[in-house]
Design an enzyme around this catalytic site. Structure first.
Site, PDB file in Angstrom:
ATOM      1  N   HIS A 183       0.848  -1.184   0.000  1.00  0.00           N
ATOM      2  CA  HIS A 183       0.000   0.000   0.000  1.00  0.00           C
ATOM      3  C   HIS A 183       0.889   1.242   0.000  1.00  0.00           C
ATOM      4  O   HIS A 183       1.983   1.240   0.574  1.00  0.00           O
ATOM      5  CB  HIS A 183      -0.888   0.025   1.240  1.00  0.00           C
ATOM      6  CG  HIS A 183      -1.941  -1.039   1.250  1.00  0.00           C
ATOM      7  ND1 HIS A 183      -3.057  -0.941   2.032  1.00  0.00           N
ATOM      8  CD2 HIS A 183      -2.037  -2.219   0.586  1.00  0.00           C
ATOM      9  CE1 HIS A 183      -3.812  -2.010   1.848  1.00  0.00           C
ATOM     10  NE2 HIS A 183      -3.210  -2.802   0.982  1.00  0.00           N
TER      11      HIS A 183
ATOM     12  N   GLU B 289       0.896   4.124   1.588  1.00  0.00           N
ATOM     13  CA  GLU B 289       1.347   4.690   2.855  1.00  0.00           C
ATOM     14  C   GLU B 289       2.342   3.784   3.562  1.00  0.00           C
ATOM     15  O   GLU B 289       3.298   4.254   4.171  1.00  0.00           O
ATOM     16  CB  GLU B 289       0.177   5.070   3.763  1.00  0.00           C
ATOM     17  CG  GLU B 289      -0.811   3.968   4.052  1.00  0.00           C
ATOM     18  CD  GLU B 289      -1.962   3.874   3.067  1.00  0.00           C
ATOM     19  OE1 GLU B 289      -1.728   3.690   1.861  1.00  0.00           O
ATOM     20  OE2 GLU B 289      -3.125   3.939   3.526  1.00  0.00           O
TER      21      GLU B 289
ATOM     22  N   CYS C 267      -6.448   1.809   5.523  1.00  0.00           N
ATOM     23  CA  CYS C 267      -7.070   0.574   5.987  1.00  0.00           C
ATOM     24  C   CYS C 267      -6.564   0.254   7.402  1.00  0.00           C
ATOM     25  O   CYS C 267      -5.697   0.960   7.937  1.00  0.00           O
ATOM     26  CB  CYS C 267      -6.730  -0.565   5.033  1.00  0.00           C
ATOM     27  SG  CYS C 267      -4.980  -1.049   5.059  1.00  0.00           S
TER      28      CYS C 267
ATOM     29  N   CYS D 255      -2.669  -0.197   7.529  1.00  0.00           N
ATOM     30  CA  CYS D 255      -1.890   1.040   7.443  1.00  0.00           C
ATOM     31  C   CYS D 255      -2.132   1.953   8.636  1.00  0.00           C
ATOM     32  O   CYS D 255      -1.198   2.591   9.131  1.00  0.00           O
ATOM     33  CB  CYS D 255      -2.187   1.745   6.129  1.00  0.00           C
ATOM     34  SG  CYS D 255      -1.597   0.792   4.697  1.00  0.00           S
TER      35      CYS D 255
END
Length: 155
Positions: free
Chosen positions: A56, A58, A86, A89
């Site tokens: 992801h 981030e 999410c 993260c």
């Protein structure tokens, strides 16, 4: 510099990262980590390209920021991301001790900084951080809608 103007400026960089993701066929999510007013990392989603469910935007940006800063603690860092993080993260933000997260648009199916839950201020966790939502939300949501329209049209 005014905080809102600064947030918009850094979110524009995250949106540019999201555009790079879309060009690669990735869901257009981009992230930027800022420490003491300076960009220390930028990334975009790479799940498809890397065949990695953890890739992801981030997460990649926070990993790079930690390496550049030489510390796993990202205290005094703000993470700018185009889509509400999410649970994975958001949990990383807690574990990395970020000071703040600024996100553009909510994620009704996976967001954990206020939508489905809120890991930024959970009373049992050992760290809390500030969250600002809605910076450049229309642009981020439009990029996501456009991407998924294209994906559905190809099917």
């Amino acid at each position: 510099m005014d905080k809102m103007v600064e947030d918009q400026r850094f979110m524009d960089l995250a949106l540019a990262q999201a555009a790079l993701a879309a060009e690669m066929g990735e869901v257009p999510v981009g992230a930027v980590v800022v420490h003491e007013g300076e960009v220390v990392a930028q990334a975009h989603n790479r799940r498809e390209v890397d065949a990695d469910p953890t890739a992801h935007a981030e997460l990649i940006a926070m990993r790079e920021a930690a390496q550049r800063l030489g510390d796993w603690r990202l205290e005094d860092c703000t993470v700018y991301v185009t889509l509400e993080p999410c649970a994975m993260c958001a949990g990383l933000m807690v574990n990395a001790r970020v000071s703040r997260c600024v996100y553009a648009t909510t994620d009704p199916r996976g967001g954990f900084l206020g939508t489905l839950g809120d890991l930024s201020s959970h009373p049992v966790l050992n760290h809390r951080f500030e969250v600002t939502a809605g910076i450049r939300a229309d642009r981020a949501a439009d990029a996501l809608r456009t991407f998924f329209r294209r994906v559905r049209a190809k099917k």
